[in-house]
Design a protein around this motif. Sequence first.
Motif, PDB file in Angstrom:
ATOM      1  N   PRO A   1       0.804  -1.222   0.000  1.00  0.00           N
ATOM      2  CA  PRO A   1       0.000   0.000   0.000  1.00  0.00           C
ATOM      3  C   PRO A   1       0.838   1.273   0.000  1.00  0.00           C
ATOM      4  O   PRO A   1       0.461   2.273  -0.630  1.00  0.00           O
ATOM      5  CB  PRO A   1      -0.855  -0.113   1.263  1.00  0.00           C
ATOM      6  N   ALA A   2       1.981   1.235   0.664  1.00  0.00           N
ATOM      7  CA  ALA A   2       2.852   2.409   0.670  1.00  0.00           C
ATOM      8  C   ALA A   2       3.420   2.672  -0.713  1.00  0.00           C
ATOM      9  O   ALA A   2       3.434   3.820  -1.192  1.00  0.00           O
ATOM     10  CB  ALA A   2       3.974   2.227   1.686  1.00  0.00           C
TER      11      ALA A   2
ATOM     12  N   PHE B   1       5.313  12.930   9.885  1.00  0.00           N
ATOM     13  CA  PHE B   1       5.131  11.594  10.454  1.00  0.00           C
ATOM     14  C   PHE B   1       6.499  10.949  10.628  1.00  0.00           C
ATOM     15  O   PHE B   1       7.267  10.816   9.668  1.00  0.00           O
ATOM     16  CB  PHE B   1       4.272  10.722   9.540  1.00  0.00           C
ATOM     17  N   VAL B   2       6.794  10.515  11.870  1.00  0.00           N
ATOM     18  CA  VAL B   2       8.075   9.872  12.183  1.00  0.00           C
ATOM     19  C   VAL B   2       7.824   8.393  12.463  1.00  0.00           C
ATOM     20  O   VAL B   2       7.038   8.050  13.356  1.00  0.00           O
ATOM     21  CB  VAL B   2       8.761  10.541  13.387  1.00  0.00           C
ATOM     22  N   HIS B   3       8.491   7.543  11.719  1.00  0.00           N
ATOM     23  CA  HIS B   3       8.224   6.110  11.792  1.00  0.00           C
ATOM     24  C   HIS B   3       8.877   5.457  13.011  1.00  0.00           C
ATOM     25  O   HIS B   3       9.814   5.987  13.621  1.00  0.00           O
ATOM     26  CB  HIS B   3       8.679   5.415  10.513  1.00  0.00           C
TER      27      HIS B   3
ATOM     28  N   LYS C   1      11.412   5.368   5.754  1.00  0.00           N
ATOM     29  CA  LYS C   1      10.236   6.142   5.361  1.00  0.00           C
ATOM     30  C   LYS C   1       9.348   5.441   4.350  1.00  0.00           C
ATOM     31  O   LYS C   1       8.152   5.736   4.246  1.00  0.00           O
ATOM     32  CB  LYS C   1      10.677   7.495   4.791  1.00  0.00           C
ATOM     33  N   SER C   2       9.863   4.470   3.616  1.00  0.00           N
ATOM     34  CA  SER C   2       9.116   3.883   2.509  1.00  0.00           C
ATOM     35  C   SER C   2       7.932   3.024   2.950  1.00  0.00           C
ATOM     36  O   SER C   2       7.039   2.752   2.149  1.00  0.00           O
ATOM     37  CB  SER C   2      10.049   3.027   1.647  1.00  0.00           C
ATOM     38  N   TYR C   3       7.911   2.604   4.212  1.00  0.00           N
ATOM     39  CA  TYR C   3       6.853   1.712   4.683  1.00  0.00           C
ATOM     40  C   TYR C   3       5.544   2.434   5.008  1.00  0.00           C
ATOM     41  O   TYR C   3       4.524   1.778   5.211  1.00  0.00           O
ATOM     42  CB  TYR C   3       7.299   0.979   5.948  1.00  0.00           C
ATOM     43  N   TRP C   4       5.545   3.754   5.053  1.00  0.00           N
ATOM     44  CA  TRP C   4       4.445   4.469   5.699  1.00  0.00           C
ATOM     45  C   TRP C   4       3.743   5.472   4.785  1.00  0.00           C
ATOM     46  O   TRP C   4       2.858   6.206   5.252  1.00  0.00           O
ATOM     47  CB  TRP C   4       4.985   5.217   6.923  1.00  0.00           C
ATOM     48  N   SER C   5       4.113   5.511   3.510  1.00  0.00           N
ATOM     49  CA  SER C   5       3.629   6.570   2.627  1.00  0.00           C
ATOM     50  C   SER C   5       2.106   6.686   2.604  1.00  0.00           C
ATOM     51  O   SER C   5       1.546   7.785   2.587  1.00  0.00           O
ATOM     52  CB  SER C   5       4.139   6.333   1.203  1.00  0.00           C
ATOM     53  N   HIS C   6       1.412   5.540   2.614  1.00  0.00           N
ATOM     54  CA  HIS C   6      -0.049   5.550   2.522  1.00  0.00           C
ATOM     55  C   HIS C   6      -0.709   6.225   3.714  1.00  0.00           C
ATOM     56  O   HIS C   6      -1.870   6.657   3.625  1.00  0.00           O
ATOM     57  CB  HIS C   6      -0.574   4.122   2.383  1.00  0.00           C
TER      58      HIS C   6
ATOM     59  N   VAL D   1       2.357  16.525   3.913  1.00  0.00           N
ATOM     60  CA  VAL D   1       2.875  15.519   4.844  1.00  0.00           C
ATOM     61  C   VAL D   1       4.324  15.199   4.484  1.00  0.00           C
ATOM     62  O   VAL D   1       4.627  14.832   3.342  1.00  0.00           O
ATOM     63  CB  VAL D   1       2.045  14.226   4.809  1.00  0.00           C
ATOM     64  N   ALA D   2       5.216  15.326   5.466  1.00  0.00           N
ATOM     65  CA  ALA D   2       6.618  14.927   5.312  1.00  0.00           C
ATOM     66  C   ALA D   2       6.864  13.661   6.112  1.00  0.00           C
ATOM     67  O   ALA D   2       6.414  13.543   7.257  1.00  0.00           O
ATOM     68  CB  ALA D   2       7.546  16.036   5.791  1.00  0.00           C
ATOM     69  N   ILE D   3       7.573  12.710   5.502  1.00  0.00           N
ATOM     70  CA  ILE D   3       7.919  11.461   6.172  1.00  0.00           C
ATOM     71  C   ILE D   3       9.424  11.263   6.033  1.00  0.00           C
ATOM     72  O   ILE D   3       9.914  10.951   4.942  1.00  0.00           O
ATOM     73  CB  ILE D   3       7.155  10.258   5.582  1.00  0.00           C
TER      74      ILE D   3
END
Length: 277
Positions: free
Chosen positions: A31-32, A74-76, A85-90, A102-104
């Motif tokens: 999904p990300a 958003f901080v993972h 960062k690539s896991y959370w884009s969605h 939104v910055a990740i």
Amino acid sequence: MWYHISDWNAVYDNAPNTPRGADWPAAWVEPAATFRTDQAAKGLLEADLSYGPGARQIFDLFRPATQPKGLVVFVHGGFWMGLDKSYWSHLAAGPLAQGYAVAIPSYTLAPEARIHAMTQEIGAAITAAAAKIAGPLRLVGHSAGGHLVTRMVCEDTPLAPELRDRIAAVLSISGLHDLRPMRNIWRNATLAIDAAEAVSESPALQVPLAGTRLTAWAGAMETSEFLRQNALIANIWAGLGVATRAVVEPNRHHFNVIDGMALPDHPLVAALLDLPA
């Protein structure tokens, strides 16, 4: 009833305590990636922007289709030693639909970096992202990321005064706010948290910035320690004059408690953006 912990690893290891816990983090990858591809095709993604010289000192910036109302960072998580960062884009979808950029960021992990250095890196990442987007800053983090965003609103924050003044809300999801128990878990062979750092990097043991507004959010199916850490920061900071609330979301565990960030009308997004619940 006595509350005593004899096995610290058991209460801080999430996968064994979660139904089908081995499915994560792989469940976030598709999904990300799909969300990043879609946003890039629309010209709404600036990927791999640098905020420092390190290989992991980069962030993705997702822009809404209209003029941004402000910036969410958003901080993972990953226990300060895994993921990027690539896991959370969605999870940017909810705030984006409400008009926020939104910055990740990624950040250097243990053992290459100590937690104090990660705090400084997240400060630099927020500074770089905030230079691109005007308006209020709203910080959200999951697990170790919840620790890092609450560190941004302690009196010793790495953020400059003008950025501190822009922070409208902080949302710590399943955050770790007292690091002293981390010295008892197997991960500390990599994290190398000593007694001094356990105190200096614990938001629950620091003085919060005046005017901070904090929501601590956890899933009802999380371990006793994650639930205690969630209640702890809200309780202690309330006693220091901060506006706090602690929320326990029913039927959610450590890995799916963040899913609401992808939904524009979810209470998690409402808490972050100060929307009507």
